[in-house]
Design a protein around this motif. Structure first.
Motif, PDB file in Angstrom:
ATOM      1  N   ILE A  39       1.225  -1.585  -0.206  1.00  0.00           N
ATOM      2  CA  ILE A  39      -0.042  -0.002   0.078  1.00  0.00           C
ATOM      3  C   ILE A  39       0.923   1.319   0.053  1.00  0.00           C
ATOM      4  O   ILE A  39       0.608   2.618  -0.239  1.00  0.00           O
ATOM      5  CB  ILE A  39      -1.019   0.100   1.301  1.00  0.00           C
ATOM      6  N   ASP A  40       2.006   1.161   0.303  1.00  0.00           N
ATOM      7  CA  ASP A  40       2.786   2.473   0.540  1.00  0.00           C
ATOM      8  C   ASP A  40       3.188   3.003  -1.187  1.00  0.00           C
ATOM      9  O   ASP A  40       3.666   3.979  -1.445  1.00  0.00           O
ATOM     10  CB  ASP A  40       4.338   2.359   0.993  1.00  0.00           C
ATOM     11  N   PHE A  41       2.988   1.934  -2.073  1.00  0.00           N
ATOM     12  CA  PHE A  41       3.183   3.218  -3.818  1.00  0.00           C
ATOM     13  C   PHE A  41       1.795   4.182  -3.799  1.00  0.00           C
ATOM     14  O   PHE A  41       2.534   5.468  -4.388  1.00  0.00           O
ATOM     15  CB  PHE A  41       2.823   1.835  -4.233  1.00  0.00           C
ATOM     16  N   VAL A  42       0.491   4.119  -3.203  1.00  0.00           N
ATOM     17  CA  VAL A  42       0.261   5.136  -2.853  1.00  0.00           C
ATOM     18  C   VAL A  42       1.397   6.767  -2.570  1.00  0.00           C
ATOM     19  O   VAL A  42       1.002   7.865  -3.178  1.00  0.00           O
ATOM     20  CB  VAL A  42      -1.061   4.992  -1.503  1.00  0.00           C
ATOM     21  N   ALA A  43       1.901   6.524  -1.831  1.00  0.00           N
ATOM     22  CA  ALA A  43       3.582   7.816  -1.256  1.00  0.00           C
ATOM     23  C   ALA A  43       4.252   8.525  -2.265  1.00  0.00           C
ATOM     24  O   ALA A  43       4.490   9.408  -2.493  1.00  0.00           O
ATOM     25  CB  ALA A  43       4.760   6.962   0.141  1.00  0.00           C
ATOM     26  N   SER A  44       4.034   7.880  -3.697  1.00  0.00           N
ATOM     27  CA  SER A  44       4.654   8.152  -5.551  1.00  0.00           C
ATOM     28  C   SER A  44       3.986   9.065  -5.777  1.00  0.00           C
ATOM     29  O   SER A  44       4.465  10.036  -6.082  1.00  0.00           O
ATOM     30  CB  SER A  44       5.171   6.634  -5.731  1.00  0.00           C
ATOM     31  N   PHE A  45       2.764   9.063  -5.561  1.00  0.00           N
ATOM     32  CA  PHE A  45       1.647  10.195  -5.727  1.00  0.00           C
ATOM     33  C   PHE A  45       2.319  11.382  -5.339  1.00  0.00           C
ATOM     34  O   PHE A  45       2.178  12.773  -5.841  1.00  0.00           O
ATOM     35  CB  PHE A  45       0.239  10.346  -5.344  1.00  0.00           C
ATOM     36  N   TRP A  46       2.765  11.563  -3.944  1.00  0.00           N
ATOM     37  CA  TRP A  46       3.317  12.932  -3.401  1.00  0.00           C
ATOM     38  C   TRP A  46       4.797  13.011  -2.846  1.00  0.00           C
ATOM     39  O   TRP A  46       5.040  14.032  -2.497  1.00  0.00           O
ATOM     40  CB  TRP A  46       2.049  12.981  -1.481  1.00  0.00           C
ATOM     41  N   MET A  47       5.382  12.023  -3.568  1.00  0.00           N
ATOM     42  CA  MET A  47       6.450  11.901  -3.100  1.00  0.00           C
ATOM     43  C   MET A  47       8.119  12.135  -4.557  1.00  0.00           C
ATOM     44  O   MET A  47       7.338  12.052  -5.340  1.00  0.00           O
ATOM     45  CB  MET A  47       7.619  10.657  -2.405  1.00  0.00           C
ATOM     46  N   SER A  48       9.359  12.962  -4.185  1.00  0.00           N
ATOM     47  CA  SER A  48       9.817  12.890  -4.885  1.00  0.00           C
ATOM     48  C   SER A  48      10.709  11.251  -6.203  1.00  0.00           C
ATOM     49  O   SER A  48      10.663  10.224  -4.839  1.00  0.00           O
ATOM     50  CB  SER A  48      11.191  13.499  -4.941  1.00  0.00           C
ATOM     51  N   PRO A  49      10.592  11.326  -7.236  1.00  0.00           N
ATOM     52  CA  PRO A  49      11.203   9.839  -7.154  1.00  0.00           C
ATOM     53  C   PRO A  49      12.625   9.131  -6.154  1.00  0.00           C
ATOM     54  O   PRO A  49      12.520   8.386  -5.599  1.00  0.00           O
ATOM     55  CB  PRO A  49      12.436  10.096  -8.498  1.00  0.00           C
ATOM     56  N   THR A  50      13.464  10.600  -5.031  1.00  0.00           N
ATOM     57  CA  THR A  50      14.536   9.580  -4.193  1.00  0.00           C
ATOM     58  C   THR A  50      14.076   9.322  -3.436  1.00  0.00           C
ATOM     59  O   THR A  50      14.127   8.416  -2.604  1.00  0.00           O
ATOM     60  CB  THR A  50      15.245  10.148  -4.036  1.00  0.00           C
ATOM     61  N   ARG A  51      12.644   9.946  -2.962  1.00  0.00           N
ATOM     62  CA  ARG A  51      12.136   9.901  -1.648  1.00  0.00           C
ATOM     63  C   ARG A  51      11.280   8.850  -1.303  1.00  0.00           C
ATOM     64  O   ARG A  51      10.992   7.779  -0.799  1.00  0.00           O
ATOM     65  CB  ARG A  51      11.035  11.110  -0.928  1.00  0.00           C
ATOM     66  N   ASP A  52      10.750   8.501  -2.986  1.00  0.00           N
ATOM     67  CA  ASP A  52      10.000   7.506  -3.289  1.00  0.00           C
ATOM     68  C   ASP A  52      10.715   5.933  -2.867  1.00  0.00           C
ATOM     69  O   ASP A  52      10.000   4.742  -2.449  1.00  0.00           O
ATOM     70  CB  ASP A  52       8.790   8.100  -4.186  1.00  0.00           C
ATOM     71  N   HIS A  56      10.091   3.204  -0.287  1.00  0.00           N
ATOM     72  CA  HIS A  56       9.117   2.237  -0.549  1.00  0.00           C
ATOM     73  C   HIS A  56       9.944   0.470   0.128  1.00  0.00           C
ATOM     74  O   HIS A  56      10.668   0.527   0.235  1.00  0.00           O
ATOM     75  CB  HIS A  56       8.935   1.928  -2.530  1.00  0.00           C
ATOM     76  N   ARG A  57       8.790  -0.255   0.861  1.00  0.00           N
ATOM     77  CA  ARG A  57       9.639  -1.405   1.273  1.00  0.00           C
ATOM     78  C   ARG A  57      10.255  -1.001   2.738  1.00  0.00           C
ATOM     79  O   ARG A  57      11.128  -1.642   3.272  1.00  0.00           O
ATOM     80  CB  ARG A  57      10.437  -2.151   0.942  1.00  0.00           C
ATOM     81  N   GLY A  58       9.878   0.521   2.833  1.00  0.00           N
ATOM     82  CA  GLY A  58       9.979   1.504   4.839  1.00  0.00           C
ATOM     83  C   GLY A  58       9.245   0.572   6.277  1.00  0.00           C
ATOM     84  O   GLY A  58       8.903  -0.611   5.708  1.00  0.00           O
ATOM     85  N   ILE A  59       7.914   1.834   6.276  1.00  0.00           N
ATOM     86  CA  ILE A  59       7.692   1.033   7.283  1.00  0.00           C
ATOM     87  C   ILE A  59       6.621  -0.220   7.248  1.00  0.00           C
ATOM     88  O   ILE A  59       5.714  -0.973   8.117  1.00  0.00           O
ATOM     89  CB  ILE A  59       7.205   2.717   8.264  1.00  0.00           C
ATOM     90  N   THR A  60       6.007  -0.062   5.874  1.00  0.00           N
ATOM     91  CA  THR A  60       4.869  -1.069   5.707  1.00  0.00           C
ATOM     92  C   THR A  60       5.202  -2.016   5.537  1.00  0.00           C
ATOM     93  O   THR A  60       4.650  -2.927   5.160  1.00  0.00           O
ATOM     94  CB  THR A  60       4.042  -0.730   4.526  1.00  0.00           C
ATOM     95  N   HIS A  61       6.882  -1.975   5.473  1.00  0.00           N
ATOM     96  CA  HIS A  61       7.680  -4.344   5.166  1.00  0.00           C
ATOM     97  C   HIS A  61       7.973  -3.960   6.835  1.00  0.00           C
ATOM     98  O   HIS A  61       9.235  -4.903   6.384  1.00  0.00           O
ATOM     99  CB  HIS A  61       7.733  -3.390   3.834  1.00  0.00           C
ATOM    100  N   SER A  62       7.743  -3.017   7.443  1.00  0.00           N
ATOM    101  CA  SER A  62       8.432  -3.353   8.859  1.00  0.00           C
ATOM    102  C   SER A  62       7.724  -4.092   9.423  1.00  0.00           C
ATOM    103  O   SER A  62       6.702  -4.632   9.778  1.00  0.00           O
ATOM    104  CB  SER A  62       8.554  -1.844   9.621  1.00  0.00           C
ATOM    105  N   LEU A  63       8.624  -5.178  10.550  1.00  0.00           N
ATOM    106  CA  LEU A  63       8.071  -6.226  11.920  1.00  0.00           C
ATOM    107  C   LEU A  63       6.989  -5.467  12.819  1.00  0.00           C
ATOM    108  O   LEU A  63       6.064  -5.791  12.784  1.00  0.00           O
ATOM    109  CB  LEU A  63       8.690  -6.263  12.732  1.00  0.00           C
ATOM    110  N   LEU A  64       6.675  -3.653  13.211  1.00  0.00           N
ATOM    111  CA  LEU A  64       6.434  -3.583  13.756  1.00  0.00           C
ATOM    112  C   LEU A  64       4.915  -3.354  12.990  1.00  0.00           C
ATOM    113  O   LEU A  64       4.230  -3.464  13.448  1.00  0.00           O
ATOM    114  CB  LEU A  64       6.763  -1.512  14.152  1.00  0.00           C
ATOM    115  N   PHE A  65       4.513  -2.830  11.716  1.00  0.00           N
ATOM    116  CA  PHE A  65       3.481  -2.738  10.909  1.00  0.00           C
ATOM    117  C   PHE A  65       3.197  -3.899  11.538  1.00  0.00           C
ATOM    118  O   PHE A  65       1.824  -4.037  11.587  1.00  0.00           O
ATOM    119  CB  PHE A  65       4.472  -2.757   9.854  1.00  0.00           C
TER     120      PHE A  65
END
Length: 335
Positions: A39-52, A56-65
């Motif tokens: 679902i983190d792909f949604v962030a790409s609509f508001w982020m620069s390419p490098t931020r994205d 991607h594969r950050g907090i939504t791909h964490s053990l905490l999530f």
């Protein structure tokens, strides 16, 4: 991994956990549950390419999530379409396994997964599987489709167990093949006195038999290829300089700071039509087994940020033609 793999394997796991009680809805629920971290792909609509790239594969791909979302999903599912005879503990195990499977599969390839986000920005990558491997995906795909029409509970369970068992078996082959190549690389570098401080080995596209080898030293990288069937006692390395000095005119760019983090330090800089290009070596070369000095799949134009959409994907299968494909098959056979 690619979305299709997550969908079909998620469907098979759904069938295994709740198929008898939820019917064909288990396939849909499994496919959705295992796809949820993306679902983190949604962030790409508001982020620069490098931020994205970093998100991607950050907090939504964490053990905490997984820890936070699993009980929430179980609670929602437990209250959906009551009455039902699925226990809350079954829902918990179902969603936990789906989410953890997604994280595990993503950790097998080069992009890496932020398992410890937000406490650590480290990306965990085993470099043991290409992001899309048809031989891995084909079995759960066939089984997931078959389950849509199959009626016998015994057959459904037997086919599901076979599909999931195949995935475990294939991942074991990935690890085994990597160990073979890694051992060969260590023997070759010792025999030929090739010094390096870091290295990684990762599969070439769509297979786990031909591997891409990168050895880092102080000034650049030795890059070569090794098949699990190779018997020769050397690897034909090409050398690529890092060219850090070229970055002086753009050293304060925010995008560059993101790229340093994302690439984990495996990068080279080059000029293309007077534009500086940042290459992340982890994603391989464009048919490098065929053309040893080939350019790299991941290339970011530092002075033309508007040209960097789909930066990870745009070079993945560039320069593929019949000759390149046949050369891969030939190289897989070994030398």
């Amino acid at each position: 991994m690619d979305s299709i793999t997550h969908i079909v394997l998620g469907a098979c796991i759904g069938e295994l956990f709740i198929g008898k009680k939820a019917g064909r809805r288990a396939l849909l629920m499994g496919a959705v549950a295992q796809s949820l971290p993306d679902i983190d792909f949604v962030a790409s609509f508001w982020m620069s390419p490098t931020r994205d790239l970093i998100a991607h594969r950050g907090i939504t791909h964490s053990l905490l999530f997984v820890l936070l979302v699993t009980p929430l999903l179980a609670w929602l599912a437990d209250r959906w379409r009551r009455p039902h005879n699925i226990t809350f503990s079954t829902w918990l195990w179902f969603f936990a396994v789906e989410l953890l499977t997604h994280l595990t599969l993503d950790s097998f390839n080069a992009y890496g997964t932020g398992l410890l986000e937000p406490f650590s920005r480290r990306r965990y990558a085993m470099h043991a599987m290409f992001v899309a491997d048809p031989l891995f995906t084909i079995v759960p795909t066939i089984v997931a489709i078959a389950l849509l029409f199959m009626k016998s509970d015994y057959k459904r369970r037997r086919w599901t167990v076979f599909a999931i068992g195949w995935c475990f078996f294939y991942l074991a082959i990935d690890v085994f093949n990597k160990a073979i190549v890694e051992g060969a690389v260590k023997r070759v570098t010792k025999q030929h006195n090739i010094e390096y401080r870091r290295y990684f080995i990762t599969p070439t596209p769509l297979n786990n038999l031909l591997w891409y080898v990168v050895l880092e030293d102080d000034k650049g990288y030795h890059i070569g290829y090794r098949s699990v069937f190779d018997t020769k006692s050397n690897i034909d390395f090409a050398y690529f300089k890092r060219n850090d000095s070229l970055l002086n005119p753009v050293k304060d760019l925010e995008e560059l700071k993101d790229l340093f983090i994302f690439s984990q330090g495996f990068y080279t800089i080059e000029k293309e039509d007077n534009v500086l290009v940042f290459n992340d070596l982890r994603f391989g070369q464009r048919v490098g087994w065929y053309k040893p000095n080939a350019t790299f799949v991941f290339h970011y134009y530092l002075q033309r940020p508007y040209d960097n959409n789909l930066v990870v994907q745009r070079g993945r299968f560039a320069n593929w033609d019949k000759a390149a494909f046949l050369s891969m098959l030939h190289r897989i056979k070994g030398e």
